[in-house]
Structures are given as structure tokens and as C-alpha cells.
Design an enzyme around this catalytic site. Structure first.
Site, mmCIF file in Angstrom:
data_model
loop_
_atom_site.group_PDB
_atom_site.id
_atom_site.type_symbol
_atom_site.label_atom_id
_atom_site.label_comp_id
_atom_site.label_asym_id
_atom_site.label_seq_id
_atom_site.Cartn_x
_atom_site.Cartn_y
_atom_site.Cartn_z
ATOM 1 N N LYS A 1 1.905 47.740 2.367
ATOM 2 C CA LYS A 1 1.129 48.991 2.441
ATOM 3 C C LYS A 1 0.889 49.600 1.063
ATOM 4 C CE LYS A 1 4.050 51.502 4.788
ATOM 5 N NZ LYS A 1 5.168 50.591 4.964
ATOM 6 N N ARG B 1 5.626 58.802 10.053
ATOM 7 C CA ARG B 1 6.635 57.776 10.355
ATOM 8 C C ARG B 1 7.157 57.929 11.783
ATOM 9 N NH1 ARG B 1 7.529 55.661 5.190
ATOM 10 N NH2 ARG B 1 9.396 54.427 5.019
ATOM 11 N N ARG C 1 10.284 42.349 -4.243
ATOM 12 C CA ARG C 1 9.449 43.461 -4.683
ATOM 13 C C ARG C 1 10.009 44.116 -5.946
ATOM 14 N NH1 ARG C 1 7.639 47.603 -0.118
ATOM 15 N NH2 ARG C 1 9.728 48.471 -0.158
HETATM 16 P P1 AMP Z 1 8.789 53.942 1.534
HETATM 17 O O1 AMP Z 1 8.547 53.980 0.062
HETATM 18 O O2 AMP Z 1 7.592 54.372 2.335
HETATM 19 O O3 AMP Z 1 9.364 52.637 2.014
HETATM 20 O O4 AMP Z 1 9.902 55.056 1.833
HETATM 21 C C1 AMP Z 1 11.206 54.951 1.282
HETATM 22 C C2 AMP Z 1 12.153 55.866 2.033
HETATM 23 O O5 AMP Z 1 11.713 57.219 1.893
HETATM 24 C C3 AMP Z 1 12.223 55.633 3.536
HETATM 25 O O6 AMP Z 1 13.144 54.595 3.887
HETATM 26 C C4 AMP Z 1 12.699 56.993 4.018
HETATM 27 O O7 AMP Z 1 14.078 57.194 3.758
HETATM 28 C C5 AMP Z 1 11.913 57.926 3.098
HETATM 29 N N1 AMP Z 1 10.592 58.296 3.650
HETATM 30 C C6 AMP Z 1 9.364 57.995 3.153
HETATM 31 N N2 AMP Z 1 8.396 58.514 3.922
HETATM 32 C C7 AMP Z 1 9.022 59.151 4.940
HETATM 33 C C8 AMP Z 1 8.568 59.882 6.072
HETATM 34 N N3 AMP Z 1 7.257 60.027 6.337
HETATM 35 N N4 AMP Z 1 9.500 60.398 6.915
HETATM 36 C C9 AMP Z 1 10.824 60.252 6.675
HETATM 37 N N5 AMP Z 1 11.326 59.570 5.641
HETATM 38 C C10 AMP Z 1 10.429 59.021 4.769
#
Ligand code: AMP
Length: 222
Positions: free
Chosen positions: A15, A90, A129
Site C-alpha cells: 500500500k 483500519r 522492507r
Molecule cells: P502502518 O504503517 O500502516 O503499517 O501502521 C503501523 C502501525 O501504526 C500499525 O500497526 C498500528 O499500530 C498503527 N496504525 C496506523 N494506522 C492506524 C489506524 N488507522 N488505526 C490504528 N492504528 C494505526
């Protein structure tokens, strides 16, 4: 014409990489809640302090904390008319809050793109990554390598591996995705907003598919 879009997919589905490429190509703003939260953690803000433990454990950060960082940016920041949300919503509560906040501004989502990758491909993708410490650009040691190992092509920043990209945490993040985020696929398809692309192909092919999905059937607004 403004486009308000969401990119959905499991952790490691690509993504972030796809959102960056597509936003660059279409002049849209890329808004990643993961990036916003990581910046808050780095800056030591109250939101960052609250978020850190959840992020390290691969759990979702409480909705209110995420709403704080995202809507501050969306509603008071100078976000261009067109954007792609990456990592948000999410769960169902976040999707409904997004709808409410947009409706309060007489706006609505135009399109949701799901990048689909089978679970068995995810772990290998995530552990390769790498992210730039300077500008946040995403790389992959095999699929999207930098020109010079360990160094960002854009800003010469050092590349690092996220702590939550360790295999054990990835397995927890995948479980959270299936339980809380995957139901949004039905939520958006029921509203005629969803397009699914095959994320298990070379990076350029996926970008082409996402661009194709966005060029067809995008509602015109403002
Ligand atoms: P990502 O970079 O999208 O993989 O997000 C990394 C981490 O940030 C996730 O594993 C969550 O702990 C937190 N996170 C990111 N976006 C959200 C969201 N919309 N709701 C809750 N936690 C989030």
C-alpha cells in the site's frame, strides 16, 4: 476535480509504495496514518507517547489518538483537494467517523482501492522492507531496491527496518487485519466504491492497475 481515495490492504501488500507512486503520478497527497504516528513517536508528542506501545506490539492504536493526528492534518492542514489515505480506516468505527467528518464538510469518498496479496506471500515481503529515516520513502531489498544499498535514492537518508516488521509481530498484524480491517472490503463494496487489484505482481504492474482503477469510474466533485 478533487479525489478522495483510500488504499486498503494487508500489512506488506504494498500500500505505502503504491500510494507514493500513484500520488506522485496524479498530484495527490499521500496521507499515511502509520507515517503520521511514527512522526509523532519520533517527535515525542503526547499522541506519539500514547501510540508507541501499541505500534511496537503490532496492535491498533486507539481510535481517538489516530483521529487526532489524521483529522488535524485533513481539516486544518493545507491538504490539497485530492488525497489517498493509506492505513486508514483500519476498522468499522474509523470508517464511520471518516464518513461523518467528510459529510460535515459536504464531502464524500470517491473511491477505495484494495491491493490484494495472499497471506502466504506477506511475511517474506515485509521482512525485506526498508524505510528511509530521512524522508520515509519505502524500499524492498528484492522488489524495490535502492540504487546504493542502505541509502535513499531521493535524500541520501539511511534505510532502516521497522521494529514491527519482525516476523512475530507481522503475524499479529495480519491477524488484526483479518479481524478488524478486512470487513471494510464489504463495507465499501456495498457502497459501490471498491476496486480490487492484484498486488501479487511486479511493482510497476500493480501501479498500472491502481492507476487504471482510479482512472475509471471516479466520481467528479468540487
Ligand atoms: P502502518 O504503517 O500502516 O503499517 O501502521 C503501523 C502501525 O501504526 C500499525 O500497526 C498500528 O499500530 C498503527 N496504525 C496506523 N494506522 C492506524 C489506524 N488507522 N488505526 C490504528 N492504528 C494505526
Amino acid at each position: 476535480m478533487s479525489r478522495r481515495t483510500v488504499i486498503l490492504g494487508a500489512p506488506g501488500a504494498g500500500k505505502g509504495t503504491q500510494a507514493q507512486r500513484v500520488c506522485e503520478s496524479l498530484g495527490m497527497e499521500h496521507l499515511s496514518t502509520g507515517d503520521l504516528l511514527r512522526s509523532a513517536v519520533k517527535a515525542g508528542t503526547p499522541a506519539g507517547t500514547e501510540a508507541k506501545g501499541f505500534m511496537d506490539a503490532g496492535k491498533l492504536v486507539p481510535d481517538e489518538v489516530v483521529f487526532g493526528v489524521l483529522f488535524e492534518r485533513l481539516e486544518t492542514g493545507n491538504v490539497a483537494g485530492s488525497y489517498m489515505l493509506d492505513g486508514f480506516p483500519r476498522n468499522r468505527a474509523q470508517a464511520e467517523e471518516l464518513d461523518r467528518r467528510l459529510a460535515a464538510r459536504s464531502e464524500a469518498l470517491d473511491q477505495v482501492v484494495e491491493v490484494n496479496v495472499p497471506d502466504e506471500r506477506i511475511v517474506g515481503r515485509i521482512t525485506g522492507r526498508r524505510i528511509c529515516k530521512g524522508c520515509g520513502r519505502n524500499y524492498h531489498v528484492e522488489f524495490v531496491p535502492p540504487t546504493k544499498e542502505g541509502v535513499c535514492d531521493d535524500c541520501d537518508g539511511e534505510l532502516y527496518r521497522r521494529a514491527d516488521d519482525e516476523e512475530a509481530v507481522v503475524i499479529d498484524r495480519l491477524a488484526v487485519y483479518h479481524e478488524q480491517t478486512a470487513p471494510l472490503i464489504e463495507y465499501y463494496s456495498g457502497r459501490g466504491l471498491l476496486v480490487t487489484v492484484d498486488g501479487d505482481q511486479p511493482v510497476d504492474a500493480v501501479t498500472g492497475a491502481v492507476l487504471g482503477a482510479l482512472s475509471g469510474n471516479v466520481a467528479e466533485s468540487n
